[in-house]
Design an enzyme around this catalytic site. Sequence first.
Site, PDB file in Angstrom:
ATOM      1  N   HIS A 161       0.834  -1.208   0.000  1.00 27.42           N
ATOM      2  CA  HIS A 161       0.000   0.000   0.000  1.00 27.42           C
ATOM      3  C   HIS A 161       0.866   1.255   0.000  1.00 27.42           C
ATOM      4  O   HIS A 161       1.839   1.351   0.751  1.00 27.42           O
ATOM      5  CB  HIS A 161      -0.875   0.042   1.247  1.00 27.42           C
TER       6      HIS A 161
ATOM      7  N   ASN B 101       7.948  -4.429   3.876  1.00 26.23           N
ATOM      8  CA  ASN B 101       6.557  -4.010   3.988  1.00 26.23           C
ATOM      9  C   ASN B 101       6.002  -4.249   5.382  1.00 26.23           C
ATOM     10  O   ASN B 101       5.305  -3.393   5.945  1.00 26.23           O
ATOM     11  CB  ASN B 101       5.718  -4.761   2.949  1.00 26.23           C
TER      12      ASN B 101
END
Length: 291
Positions: A159, A189
């Site tokens: 994201h 991440n």
Amino acid sequence: MTRRNLAIGFTTLAILFSGGVQAQGFFDLVKHALPHEKQEYRSGTISQDQALDLYSAQQKLPSFEACADQFPASKPINVASVPPKMKAMALCSDHFAVLYSQTTRTPLIVAERLSAAQLRDAKGEQRTNAFYPDPRIPMEGRAELIDYSKQFPSVDRGHQSPAGDQPTPKAMAQSFALSNMVPQDPDNNRKAWNKVESDVRKFVQRAGGDVFVFTGPLFDKGFETVGVHKVWKPTRLYKLVYDASSQRAWGYVLENKPVNVEKPMDYATFVQTTGLHLLDHMNVAGTAGRG
């Protein structure tokens, strides 16, 4: 043109903000919904028709008009200034804006306007985990689910506007569009980048007003691609934070691999490190913890 030549060719690229302020360098490398809506967006899968229904008529247009307020001083990036080879387009969602490249098949810049009130609303909002290809992007220029499938297990769908920032079920669903994702190292991440996002939210929760955040990938020479459609994998990722009340700014730049989070850098260092002049049209009075 080869990938290497594309990367070298980006040395002439510049981005303009509306109002005539020039930003150069980065592209050198290139309230709550009704209860029944909560069920609609919790299915775990989403069709292209359902995905299209997530966006208003204005948000379906390739323009920042519907989300100019996500940028400082409501001055969006001028998409027309991006070289045609990047096939750039503007994408609006309820709580973030994406400058997207149909060449890289990733966002280039994602802009958010955050506030303590928004994050209070976002707290506890259930993740959909229903990723989908953005139906507003032509098929020949977008990432598809297969590009991040088990056939290519080396990356996460990272994201850029975090799921944890989304204050409504619809905003949460929009955040899972692949137009908001980059191929990201899983360890990066889930650990270092997750800490950066958490630190930014902690700051916003105690800030006196709006905080603007720019997030995106950097493609240095030698970058790789992933998936059937050769989605560009960033070599580095950045996040730039601007507190509109104090006029302070600071940034993070992390290599796209397992790393530790270092102390945030001031705006001048961020510009020098990334080539991004995203706040040159704003008064930057200092950085985090400094005068």
